[in-house]
Design an enzyme around this catalytic site. Sequence first.
Site, PDB file in Angstrom:
ATOM      1  N   ARG A 147       0.871  -1.174   0.000  1.00 24.70           N
ATOM      2  CA  ARG A 147       0.000   0.000   0.000  1.00 24.70           C
ATOM      3  C   ARG A 147       0.907   1.223   0.000  1.00 24.70           C
ATOM      4  O   ARG A 147       2.012   1.167   0.561  1.00 24.70           O
ATOM      5  CB  ARG A 147      -0.894   0.041   1.256  1.00 24.70           C
ATOM      6  CG  ARG A 147      -2.037  -0.956   1.261  1.00 24.70           C
ATOM      7  CD  ARG A 147      -3.121  -0.579   0.253  1.00 24.70           C
ATOM      8  NE  ARG A 147      -4.250  -1.498   0.309  1.00 24.70           N
ATOM      9  CZ  ARG A 147      -4.419  -2.549  -0.498  1.00 24.70           C
ATOM     10  NH1 ARG A 147      -3.538  -2.836  -1.420  1.00 24.70           N
ATOM     11  NH2 ARG A 147      -5.498  -3.312  -0.381  1.00 24.70           N
ATOM     12  N   GLU A 205      -4.061   7.621  -4.809  1.00 24.75           N
ATOM     13  CA  GLU A 205      -4.353   6.960  -6.097  1.00 24.75           C
ATOM     14  C   GLU A 205      -5.745   7.383  -6.543  1.00 24.75           C
ATOM     15  O   GLU A 205      -6.638   7.481  -5.702  1.00 24.75           O
ATOM     16  CB  GLU A 205      -4.334   5.441  -5.928  1.00 24.75           C
ATOM     17  CG  GLU A 205      -3.005   4.898  -5.451  1.00 24.75           C
ATOM     18  CD  GLU A 205      -3.082   3.386  -5.175  1.00 24.75           C
ATOM     19  OE1 GLU A 205      -4.101   2.749  -5.519  1.00 24.75           O
ATOM     20  OE2 GLU A 205      -2.130   2.857  -4.604  1.00 24.75           O
ATOM     21  N   HIS A 218      -1.733   0.308  -9.772  1.00 22.13           N
ATOM     22  CA  HIS A 218      -2.330  -0.601  -8.782  1.00 22.13           C
ATOM     23  C   HIS A 218      -3.051  -1.760  -9.498  1.00 22.13           C
ATOM     24  O   HIS A 218      -4.254  -1.948  -9.334  1.00 22.13           O
ATOM     25  CB  HIS A 218      -3.298   0.144  -7.858  1.00 22.13           C
ATOM     26  CG  HIS A 218      -3.590  -0.603  -6.591  1.00 22.13           C
ATOM     27  ND1 HIS A 218      -3.924   0.004  -5.419  1.00 22.13           N
ATOM     28  CD2 HIS A 218      -3.583  -1.933  -6.308  1.00 22.13           C
ATOM     29  CE1 HIS A 218      -4.124  -0.899  -4.469  1.00 22.13           C
ATOM     30  NE2 HIS A 218      -3.922  -2.098  -5.001  1.00 22.13           N
TER      31      HIS A 218
HETATM   32  P1  NAP Z   1      -0.191 -11.366   4.954  1.00 24.47           P
HETATM   33  O1  NAP Z   1       0.028 -12.790   4.620  1.00 24.47           O
HETATM   34  O2  NAP Z   1      -1.083 -11.034   6.099  1.00 24.47           O
HETATM   35  O3  NAP Z   1       1.258 -10.707   5.175  1.00 24.47           O
HETATM   36  C1  NAP Z   1       1.370  -9.412   5.664  1.00 24.47           C
HETATM   37  C2  NAP Z   1       2.760  -9.126   6.191  1.00 24.47           C
HETATM   38  O4  NAP Z   1       2.665  -7.879   6.916  1.00 24.47           O
HETATM   39  C3  NAP Z   1       3.287 -10.176   7.150  1.00 24.47           C
HETATM   40  O5  NAP Z   1       4.634 -10.406   6.889  1.00 24.47           O
HETATM   41  C4  NAP Z   1       3.105  -9.517   8.502  1.00 24.47           C
HETATM   42  O6  NAP Z   1       4.095  -9.841   9.425  1.00 24.47           O
HETATM   43  C5  NAP Z   1       3.270  -8.058   8.193  1.00 24.47           C
HETATM   44  N1  NAP Z   1       2.604  -7.253   9.202  1.00 24.47           N
HETATM   45  C6  NAP Z   1       1.299  -7.299   9.582  1.00 24.47           C
HETATM   46  N2  NAP Z   1       1.051  -6.409  10.565  1.00 24.47           N
HETATM   47  C7  NAP Z   1       2.238  -5.800  10.813  1.00 24.47           C
HETATM   48  C8  NAP Z   1       2.650  -4.794  11.720  1.00 24.47           C
HETATM   49  N3  NAP Z   1       1.780  -4.242  12.579  1.00 24.47           N
HETATM   50  N4  NAP Z   1       3.948  -4.399  11.712  1.00 24.47           N
HETATM   51  C9  NAP Z   1       4.822  -4.955  10.853  1.00 24.47           C
HETATM   52  N5  NAP Z   1       4.501  -5.919   9.972  1.00 24.47           N
HETATM   53  C10 NAP Z   1       3.226  -6.328   9.950  1.00 24.47           C
HETATM   54  O7  NAP Z   1      -0.779 -10.559   3.734  1.00 24.47           O
HETATM   55  P2  NAP Z   1      -0.612 -10.862   2.170  1.00 24.47           P
HETATM   56  O8  NAP Z   1      -1.713 -11.725   1.709  1.00 24.47           O
HETATM   57  O9  NAP Z   1       0.795 -11.267   1.907  1.00 24.47           O
HETATM   58  O10 NAP Z   1      -0.897  -9.392   1.584  1.00 24.47           O
HETATM   59  C11 NAP Z   1      -0.053  -8.323   1.947  1.00 24.47           C
HETATM   60  C12 NAP Z   1      -0.612  -7.018   1.451  1.00 24.47           C
HETATM   61  O11 NAP Z   1      -0.390  -6.867   0.046  1.00 24.47           O
HETATM   62  C13 NAP Z   1      -2.134  -6.849   1.583  1.00 24.47           C
HETATM   63  O12 NAP Z   1      -2.516  -6.492   2.884  1.00 24.47           O
HETATM   64  C14 NAP Z   1      -2.431  -5.759   0.584  1.00 24.47           C
HETATM   65  O13 NAP Z   1      -2.374  -4.494   1.195  1.00 24.47           O
HETATM   66  C15 NAP Z   1      -1.281  -5.892  -0.426  1.00 24.47           C
HETATM   67  N6  NAP Z   1      -1.786  -6.296  -1.752  1.00 24.47           N
HETATM   68  C16 NAP Z   1      -1.639  -5.452  -2.808  1.00 24.47           C
HETATM   69  C17 NAP Z   1      -2.100  -5.822  -4.057  1.00 24.47           C
HETATM   70  C18 NAP Z   1      -1.921  -4.926  -5.250  1.00 24.47           C
HETATM   71  O14 NAP Z   1      -2.751  -4.971  -6.143  1.00 24.47           O
HETATM   72  N7  NAP Z   1      -0.856  -4.146  -5.315  1.00 24.47           N
HETATM   73  C19 NAP Z   1      -2.748  -7.050  -4.224  1.00 24.47           C
HETATM   74  C20 NAP Z   1      -2.884  -7.886  -3.132  1.00 24.47           C
HETATM   75  C21 NAP Z   1      -2.389  -7.505  -1.896  1.00 24.47           C
HETATM   76  P3  NAP Z   1       4.267 -11.309  10.051  1.00 24.47           P
HETATM   77  O15 NAP Z   1       4.982 -12.079   8.987  1.00 24.47           O
HETATM   78  O16 NAP Z   1       5.079 -11.083  11.253  1.00 24.47           O
HETATM   79  O17 NAP Z   1       2.867 -11.810  10.314  1.00 24.47           O
END
Ligand code: NAP
Length: 312
Positions: A231, A260, A278
């Site tokens: 994000r 955005e 995005h």
């Molecule tokens: P995920 O499996 O929940 O992974 C999120 C990561 O963020 C984990 O490594 C987690 O740490 C870390 N995290 C969560 N809370 C935190 C905090 N308070 N401080 C520091 N680190 C923290 O999520 P995902 O499925 O990989 O998706 C990640 C993100 O990608 C989504 O939330 C979304 O915003 C973004 N995304 C973007 C697109 C796009 O079109 N560009 C598409 C899909 C997703 P831990 O490993 O310690 O749990």
Amino acid sequence: MTKTLAIGKQTETDLSALKDAFDPVEVTVPADISSLDDATRAAITAVAYKGSHAFGAEQMDLLPNLALLANYGVGFDTIDISAANARNIKVTNTPDVLNDDVADLAVAMAIMQRREMVQASDWVRSGKWAEKGAYRLNTKFSGGTVGIVGLGRIGRDIADRLAAFKMEIHYFSRSEKVTPGWTYHTDPVALAGAVDTLVVALVGGPETVNFVSAQVIDALGPKGVIINISRGTTIDEAAMLDALEQGRIAGAGLDVFLSEPEIDPRFYKLDNVVLQPHQASGTHATRAAMAKLQRDNIAAFHADEPLLTPVN
Ligand code: NAP
């Protein structure tokens, strides 16, 4: 009678599938909820939500019997989870089905940036190749060092891909993960100092605002490239723009921005950044899978079965 409310601009196929399954009431953005009459709002127990507008206490309070908010997308930073918890509203998202596309785009942006593929393409199209000769040499991608900020579902898929590019993998997460010997860092500044490419794969939301701070950016240094598919909020964008403009980092590949789609115009003047609208999960197959997972959560809710992907 209970009703589902569909919010957002759905594709024709997704809207037709939603209609077949739930015969929903439809609005375009959360602000439109207030235009529905009291009886309609009271009948709504589930929302199929797609969009980037905030969905918080104000919208929830207009739907007194809302019990499920099914988000289209894995990121649910637009939804106020505390407000949902306070009202016993369950929230679901669409994880995993988009990992491949998002990881592919992250890797593609990193290669495009290092190999200057946008500029090289312009070199061909503008006739300069024929006129002036070979394009300038650029930077090797395979075999470098990469730091993944957030080794979650998507971060892991990015790391797996980059391992195939013979890269040395470093990562930050809140806890150490089981990995094939990748280097764990508890401090994002130390992570950035150890690598050439920094890929941000964190969740969005208030807890990760400016997680990639000016200090992290400085630690990455003049050979460093930042890739962000998470994000816009997770990076101190003004500090990154300063560093890009002053050559204090080598470049960036960005799919997400603070504002955005009207992004900071300073980005347009930079030739060391790859900019994407995005669109990381934006393939036909993945968007269809996301829409299906959203519908499956709503169907499970209406059938009083366990939700597939609850987040609260
Ligand atoms: P995920 O499996 O929940 O992974 C999120 C990561 O963020 C984990 O490594 C987690 O740490 C870390 N995290 C969560 N809370 C935190 C905090 N308070 N401080 C520091 N680190 C923290 O999520 P995902 O499925 O990989 O998706 C990640 C993100 O990608 C989504 O939330 C979304 O915003 C973004 N995304 C973007 C697109 C796009 O079109 N560009 C598409 C899909 C997703 P831990 O490993 O310690 O749990």
